[in-house]
Motif scaffolding. Structure first.
Motif, PDB file in Angstrom:
ATOM      1  N   HIS A  29     -26.064  -0.242 -15.957  1.00 38.23           N
ATOM      2  CA  HIS A  29     -25.601   0.540 -16.938  1.00 38.23           C
ATOM      3  C   HIS A  29     -26.071   0.081 -18.350  1.00 38.23           C
ATOM      4  N   ASN A  30     -26.523   0.990 -18.823  1.00 37.41           N
ATOM      5  CA  ASN A  30     -27.379   0.783 -20.330  1.00 37.41           C
ATOM      6  C   ASN A  30     -26.416   0.583 -21.471  1.00 37.41           C
ATOM      7  N   THR A  31     -25.237   1.357 -21.341  1.00 35.69           N
ATOM      8  CA  THR A  31     -24.284   1.387 -22.471  1.00 35.69           C
ATOM      9  C   THR A  31     -23.099   0.253 -22.202  1.00 35.69           C
ATOM     10  N   LEU A  32     -22.539  -0.314 -23.169  1.00 38.31           N
ATOM     11  CA  LEU A  32     -21.703  -1.311 -23.074  1.00 38.31           C
ATOM     12  C   LEU A  32     -20.720  -1.168 -24.064  1.00 38.31           C
ATOM     13  N   TYR A  33     -19.540  -1.276 -24.049  1.00 44.28           N
ATOM     14  CA  TYR A  33     -18.494  -1.021 -24.892  1.00 44.28           C
ATOM     15  C   TYR A  33     -17.455  -2.293 -25.039  1.00 44.28           C
ATOM     16  N   TRP A  34     -16.987  -2.714 -26.315  1.00 46.09           N
ATOM     17  CA  TRP A  34     -15.829  -3.663 -26.540  1.00 46.09           C
ATOM     18  C   TRP A  34     -14.971  -2.886 -27.195  1.00 46.09           C
ATOM     19  N   TYR A  35     -13.654  -2.845 -26.588  1.00 48.49           N
ATOM     20  CA  TYR A  35     -12.480  -2.209 -26.843  1.00 48.49           C
ATOM     21  C   TYR A  35     -11.313  -3.502 -27.147  1.00 48.49           C
ATOM     22  N   ARG A  36     -10.521  -3.138 -28.281  1.00 46.50           N
ATOM     23  CA  ARG A  36      -9.269  -3.969 -28.361  1.00 46.50           C
ATOM     24  C   ARG A  36      -8.150  -3.048 -28.289  1.00 46.50           C
ATOM     25  N   GLN A  37      -7.135  -3.723 -27.227  1.00 49.16           N
ATOM     26  CA  GLN A  37      -5.825  -3.033 -27.044  1.00 49.16           C
ATOM     27  C   GLN A  37      -4.678  -3.737 -27.235  1.00 49.16           C
ATOM     28  N   ASN A  38      -4.076  -3.526 -28.389  1.00 48.73           N
ATOM     29  CA  ASN A  38      -2.734  -4.035 -28.876  1.00 48.73           C
ATOM     30  C   ASN A  38      -1.611  -3.435 -27.987  1.00 48.73           C
ATOM     31  N   LEU A  39      -0.535  -4.186 -27.782  1.00 48.31           N
ATOM     32  CA  LEU A  39       0.508  -4.085 -26.979  1.00 48.31           C
ATOM     33  C   LEU A  39       1.262  -2.513 -27.318  1.00 48.31           C
ATOM     34  N   GLY A  42      -3.186   2.398 -26.789  1.00 44.68           N
ATOM     35  CA  GLY A  42      -4.411   2.658 -26.154  1.00 44.68           C
ATOM     36  C   GLY A  42      -5.555   1.868 -26.655  1.00 44.68           C
ATOM     37  N   PRO A  43      -6.434   1.633 -25.935  1.00 45.86           N
ATOM     38  CA  PRO A  43      -7.457   0.724 -26.510  1.00 45.86           C
ATOM     39  C   PRO A  43      -8.420   1.420 -27.600  1.00 45.86           C
ATOM     40  N   GLU A  44      -9.154   0.550 -28.336  1.00 44.31           N
ATOM     41  CA  GLU A  44      -9.674   1.211 -29.605  1.00 44.31           C
ATOM     42  C   GLU A  44     -10.995   0.582 -29.705  1.00 44.31           C
ATOM     43  N   LEU A  45     -12.170   1.506 -29.718  1.00 43.56           N
ATOM     44  CA  LEU A  45     -13.666   0.879 -29.649  1.00 43.56           C
ATOM     45  C   LEU A  45     -13.890  -0.237 -30.829  1.00 43.56           C
ATOM     46  N   LEU A  46     -14.326  -1.159 -30.680  1.00 44.91           N
ATOM     47  CA  LEU A  46     -14.964  -2.093 -31.526  1.00 44.91           C
ATOM     48  C   LEU A  46     -16.370  -2.049 -31.927  1.00 44.91           C
ATOM     49  N   VAL A  55     -25.344   0.597 -31.637  1.00 39.82           N
ATOM     50  CA  VAL A  55     -25.127   2.019 -32.229  1.00 39.82           C
ATOM     51  C   VAL A  55     -24.108   2.326 -32.762  1.00 39.82           C
ATOM     52  N   ASP A  56     -23.010   1.783 -32.742  1.00 38.15           N
ATOM     53  CA  ASP A  56     -21.715   2.107 -33.141  1.00 38.15           C
ATOM     54  C   ASP A  56     -20.815   0.924 -33.501  1.00 38.15           C
ATOM     55  N   ASP A  57     -20.700   0.420 -34.583  1.00 37.10           N
ATOM     56  CA  ASP A  57     -19.951  -0.874 -34.976  1.00 37.10           C
ATOM     57  C   ASP A  57     -19.114  -0.559 -36.058  1.00 37.10           C
ATOM     58  N   SER A  58     -18.834   0.719 -36.442  1.00 42.31           N
ATOM     59  CA  SER A  58     -18.183   0.940 -37.514  1.00 42.31           C
ATOM     60  C   SER A  58     -16.617   0.590 -37.618  1.00 42.31           C
ATOM     61  N   GLN A  59     -16.114   0.138 -36.396  1.00 41.76           N
ATOM     62  CA  GLN A  59     -14.866  -0.430 -36.424  1.00 41.76           C
ATOM     63  C   GLN A  59     -14.511  -1.817 -36.163  1.00 41.76           C
ATOM     64  N   LEU A  60     -15.568  -2.533 -36.293  1.00 42.38           N
ATOM     65  CA  LEU A  60     -15.870  -3.951 -35.927  1.00 42.38           C
ATOM     66  C   LEU A  60     -15.477  -4.786 -37.408  1.00 42.38           C
ATOM     67  N   ALA A  88      -4.396  -9.705 -28.879  1.00 37.55           N
ATOM     68  CA  ALA A  88      -4.532  -8.584 -28.176  1.00 37.55           C
ATOM     69  C   ALA A  88      -5.180  -8.660 -26.941  1.00 37.55           C
ATOM     70  N   VAL A  89      -5.408  -7.535 -26.058  1.00 41.02           N
ATOM     71  CA  VAL A  89      -6.496  -7.435 -24.878  1.00 41.02           C
ATOM     72  C   VAL A  89      -7.622  -6.962 -25.357  1.00 41.02           C
ATOM     73  N   TYR A  90      -8.682  -7.910 -24.938  1.00 41.81           N
ATOM     74  CA  TYR A  90     -10.221  -7.269 -25.612  1.00 41.81           C
ATOM     75  C   TYR A  90     -10.758  -6.825 -24.051  1.00 41.81           C
ATOM     76  N   LEU A  91     -11.061  -5.520 -24.012  1.00 43.50           N
ATOM     77  CA  LEU A  91     -11.704  -4.827 -22.758  1.00 43.50           C
ATOM     78  C   LEU A  91     -13.296  -4.716 -22.910  1.00 43.50           C
ATOM     79  N   CYS A  92     -13.926  -4.792 -22.212  1.00 45.07           N
ATOM     80  CA  CYS A  92     -15.420  -4.338 -22.060  1.00 45.07           C
ATOM     81  C   CYS A  92     -15.536  -3.439 -21.027  1.00 45.07           C
TER      82      CYS A  92
END
Lengths: 112, 112
Positions: A29-39, A42-46, A55-60, A88-92
């Motif tokens: 898998h060439n694309t990797l994402y980090w999300y943050r999920q508050n209680l 839904g998850p939000e992209l970081l 290529v997208d770090d606008s929410q970091l 929070a929960v940090y999801l990859c």
């Protein structure tokens, strides 16, 4: 086929301390994402990587968060210093050519 | 800005009932829509992916439909079982940077 691997699964730290999370995506898998999920949310992209490039770090929150994906495989997300609101929960997640995304089990961070 | 809504936030049904989970989104210009399942303290499991050109997808007892023009998707679960108890999240990909925008999820409880 092994899924997305994350470590640690749980982390408890005091505020102002640094913390790092590690992610190993699904092989190929060439694309990797980090999300943050508050209680209760839904998850939000970081940040999103395509190979080694972010290529997208606008929410970091760049004042305290950083990420890297050396060699386009594993990735590390770091917070320094951590604040209470970072709990929070940090999801990859990973995907092939930006299609269906597959998530890891997440790291539950508690900042005291 | 894309917004995804899932109502109600929680649902309780008796075992064996057929049920429908709803998802609505504000911007119909989507690339695809994904339904996920999340068990307590766990990561997200991908259930179904519907491309923008498709109307529905089926996997076992699950059927997801997509109506882009009205900004709606439904997840149909046939003959529900206690093991189906989990939170179900809907997410849309607008194609811009492959960013998934999630709803808050519907917590389903199937009573034996």
């Amino acid at each position: 086929e092994a899924g997305v691997v994350q470590s640690p699964r749980y982390k408890i730290i005091e505020k102002k301390q640094p913390v790092a999370f590690w992610c190993n995506p699904i092989s190929g898998h060439n694309t990797l994402y980090w999300y943050r999920q508050n209680l209760g949310q839904g998850p939000e992209l970081l940040i999103r990587y395509e190979n080694e490039e972010a290529v997208d770090d606008s929410q970091l929150p760049k004042d305290r968060f950083s990420a890297e994906r050396l060699k386009g495989v594993d990735s590390t997300l770091k917070i320094q210093p951590a604040e209470l609101g970072d709990s929070a929960v940090y999801l990859c997640a990973s995907s092939l050519l930006s299609s269906e995304q597959f998530f890891g089990p997440g790291t539950r961070l508690t900042v005291l | 800005k894309q917004e995804v809504t899932q109502i109600p936030a929680a649902l309780s049904v008796p075992e064996g009932e057929n049920l429908v989970l709803n998802c609505s989104f504000t911007d119909s210009a989507i690339y695809n829509l994904q339904w996920f399942r999340q068990d307590p303290g766990k990561g997200l499991t991908s259930l179904l992916l519907i491309q923008s050109s498709q109307r529905e997808q089926t996997s076992g007892r699950l059927n997801a439909s997509l109506d882009k023009s009205s900004g709606r998707s439904t997840l149909y679960i046939a003959a529900s079982q206690p093991g189906d108890s989990a939170t179900y999240l809907c997410a849309v990909d607008t194609g811009a940077n492959s960013k998934l925008t999630f709803g808050k999820g519907i917590t389903l409880s199937v009573r034996p």
